[in-house]
Design an enzyme around this catalytic site. Structure first.
Site, PDB file in Angstrom:
ATOM      1  N   ARG A 108      -1.258  16.087  -9.767  1.00  0.00           N
ATOM      2  CA  ARG A 108      -2.377  15.142  -9.887  1.00  0.00           C
ATOM      3  C   ARG A 108      -3.611  15.746 -10.557  1.00  0.00           C
ATOM      4  NH1 ARG A 108      -4.927  12.883  -6.425  1.00  0.00           N
ATOM      5  NH2 ARG A 108      -5.021  10.885  -7.462  1.00  0.00           N
ATOM      6  N   CYS A 114       3.108  28.938 -16.565  1.00  0.00           N
ATOM      7  CA  CYS A 114       2.674  29.388 -17.893  1.00  0.00           C
ATOM      8  C   CYS A 114       2.056  28.232 -18.660  1.00  0.00           C
ATOM      9  CB  CYS A 114       3.861  29.958 -18.654  1.00  0.00           C
ATOM     10  SG  CYS A 114       4.567  31.345 -17.798  1.00  0.00           S
ATOM     11  N   PRO A 134       0.813  -1.217   0.000  1.00  0.00           N
ATOM     12  CA  PRO A 134       0.000   0.000   0.000  1.00  0.00           C
ATOM     13  C   PRO A 134       0.847   1.268   0.000  1.00  0.00           C
ATOM     14  CG  PRO A 134       0.121  -0.890   2.206  1.00  0.00           C
ATOM     15  CD  PRO A 134       0.884  -1.834   1.330  1.00  0.00           C
TER      16      PRO A 134
HETATM   17  C1  LIG Z   1       3.676  -2.315  -8.237  1.00  0.00           C
HETATM   18  C2  LIG Z   1       3.024  -1.292  -7.375  1.00  0.00           C
HETATM   19  N1  LIG Z   1       2.834  -1.578  -6.083  1.00  0.00           N
HETATM   20  C3  LIG Z   1       2.238  -0.685  -5.250  1.00  0.00           C
HETATM   21  C4  LIG Z   1       1.813   0.542  -5.701  1.00  0.00           C
HETATM   22  C5  LIG Z   1       1.165   1.486  -4.737  1.00  0.00           C
HETATM   23  O1  LIG Z   1      -0.129   1.772  -5.127  1.00  0.00           O
HETATM   24  P1  LIG Z   1      -1.075   2.634  -4.185  1.00  0.00           P
HETATM   25  O2  LIG Z   1      -0.366   3.879  -3.839  1.00  0.00           O
HETATM   26  O3  LIG Z   1      -2.281   2.871  -5.018  1.00  0.00           O
HETATM   27  O4  LIG Z   1      -1.380   1.787  -2.989  1.00  0.00           O
HETATM   28  C6  LIG Z   1       1.976   0.871  -7.051  1.00  0.00           C
HETATM   29  C7  LIG Z   1       1.469   2.139  -7.572  1.00  0.00           C
HETATM   30  O5  LIG Z   1       0.796   2.247  -8.543  1.00  0.00           O
HETATM   31  C8  LIG Z   1       2.616  -0.069  -7.908  1.00  0.00           C
HETATM   32  O6  LIG Z   1       2.836   0.209  -9.194  1.00  0.00           O
END
Ligand SMILES: Cc1ncc(COP(=O)(O)O)c(C=O)c1O
Length: 414
Positions: free
Chosen positions: A314, A344, A274
């Site tokens: 973002r 700009c 995560p």
């Molecule tokens: C391989 C992998 N693991 C983990 C993550 C973390 O994802 P998130 O921040 O959505 O939990 C990402 C992000 O896209 C990723 O590419």
């Protein structure tokens, strides 16, 4: 309560008022709540308690050293997406055995580095990458642990730019090819397949695709075991979303309920990666109003901030919505405004048609939920300097990254 909330008219971070922080450190300024990071990390750990799991915090979401160190102190392991992130993980105190190395385009130098260190696993993205790892491992006379990143062709139902689990995406090895690839790789002296890995995308708020992906991994692991490839872990990636508008979204416990019953069938340890779920709501971006202007012939009131796409990309990259609020609420009349950055570029808009008390030059504003994919994506475009970062911990704020200076940037130039 942890994190960002109001005390009277003022927005505070764990009781520490934000206006004095901005006065002391300048703007744009990222502010993080250590207490909230800890609470969100623990929520995931608790949700998976009772089943063998390890949380490998995805450094890509935010790898400022102090944040990586904090997560390490909480018991987290690390998910690194580049050689740079591996080195940051090491400097933050993670052992190589606590690092999984992911990424769709790992270079020979990065692979060699990860092999030399002996990371927990390299999550491989193609048959070619396995061959490169074999060659490098043979040269070094070591056996390298790999996990196969599976592309399950599951739609994560998130923004197309952050969706990774469809066969039209560049990520992973098509699920139908994995058994054959493992059959070829099994028993080779230079690599050992220790896991299967899946990551469907980011900001996922619908649990059904995550359950389906878990099911695919469990079924595949069972078939592989019958074929003679016994693995140690299932890595279910990251991707759990957060609420950017305050509406309810599934939390860590819902996620665990969606995937654990399926994963349990495998009896295999699980790895979680995560990022956003831990860090997004634990950070915000402070910025000041530098101009308030009307365009003749338009009904729009533009509020120009001292932060824009260089500090937070973002909204421009993913059309992402972030709540934007005055740090000190005033009783000026509510007005609809477009909140824009100073760059700009017409796309340099942080929020369109937002209703706020009519802003005045010099007022401090906060863009909420910017702890993930905020400061890590900042750039020097327009020769703007990377913002400073502050962490609030135990009732006090400390600078964790000073503001970049032009000298910092120009030392690289010859
Ligand atoms: C391989 C992998 N693991 C983990 C993550 C973390 O994802 P998130 O921040 O959505 O939990 C990402 C992000 O896209 C990723 O590419």
């Amino acid at each position: 309560m942890t994190g960002f909330y109001r005390q009277g008219a003022a927005l505070v971070c764990d009781g520490v008022p934000l206006e004095p922080l901005a006065a002391a450190h300048g703007t744009p300024l990222y502010v993080y709540s250590a207490a909230m990071i800890a609470a969100r990390y623990r929520a995931i750990d608790d949700a998976f308690a009772g089943y063998p799991h390890s949380i490998h915090y995805a450094l890509k979401a935010n790898s400022t050293l102090a944040i990586a160190r904090l997560l390490k102190s909480l018991g987290s392991h690390a998910d690194a997406n580049s050689g740079g992130e591996i080195d940051v993980a090491l400097r933050a105190g993670f052992a190589p055995s606590q690092i999984v190395f992911t990424g769709v385009g790992k270079t020979i130098a990065e692979l060699g580095h990860a092999i030399d260190l002996g990371v927990r696993s390299i999550n491989v993205e193609s048959a070619g990458e396995i061959e490169r790892i074999e060659t490098l491992s043979r040269e070094r006379k070591v056996r390298t642990k790999i996990a196969i990143r599976v592309n399950p062709d599951v739609d994560a139902k998130t923004h197309p730019h952050i969706s990774t689990g469809l066969k039209t995406n560049k990520f992973g090895i098509a699920i139908d090819e994995v058994r054959a690839l493992c059959a070829q790789t099994r028993g080779r002296p230079d690599v050992e397949i220790v896991g299967l890995h899946v990551h469907l995308g980011s900001q996922i708020t619908n649990m059904e695709p995550l359950t389906r992906a878990a099911r695919s991994l469990v079924d595949l692991a069972r078939h592989l075991a019958l074929d003679g490839t016994s693995i140690e872990h299932l890595d279910i990636g990251g991707g759990l979303g957060v609420s950017y508008d305050g509406s309810p979204v599934p939390e860590a416990a819902d996620y665990a309920n969606a995937v654990l019953p399926v994963l349990r069938e495998s009896g295999l340890a699980i790895v979680l990666e995560p990022g956003r779920q831990i860090i997004a709501p634990a950070g915000l971006l402070l910025m000041r109003v530098v101009d308030v202007k009307e365009q003749p012939g338009s009904d729009r009131l533009f509020v120009v901030m001292d932060a824009g796409m260089t500090e937070l990309i973002r909204p421009m990259l993913y059309s992402a919505f972030h709540r934007i609020e005055p740090v000190i609420r005033t009783d000026a009349p509510a007005t609809s405004v477009d909140i824009v950055g100073p760059l700009c570029e017409s796309s340099d808009t942080l929020g369109k048609e937002r209703t706020v008390p009519r802003p005045r030059v010099g007022e401090l504003y906060a863009v909420l939920d910017t702890g993930a994919y905020g400061s890590v994506m900042a750039s020097n475009y327009n020769r703007r300097m990377l913002p400073a970062e502050v962490m609030v911990e135990n009732g006090a704020a400390r600078l964790i990254r000073r503001r970049q200076t032009l000298d910092d940037v120009l030392t690289l130039e010859i």
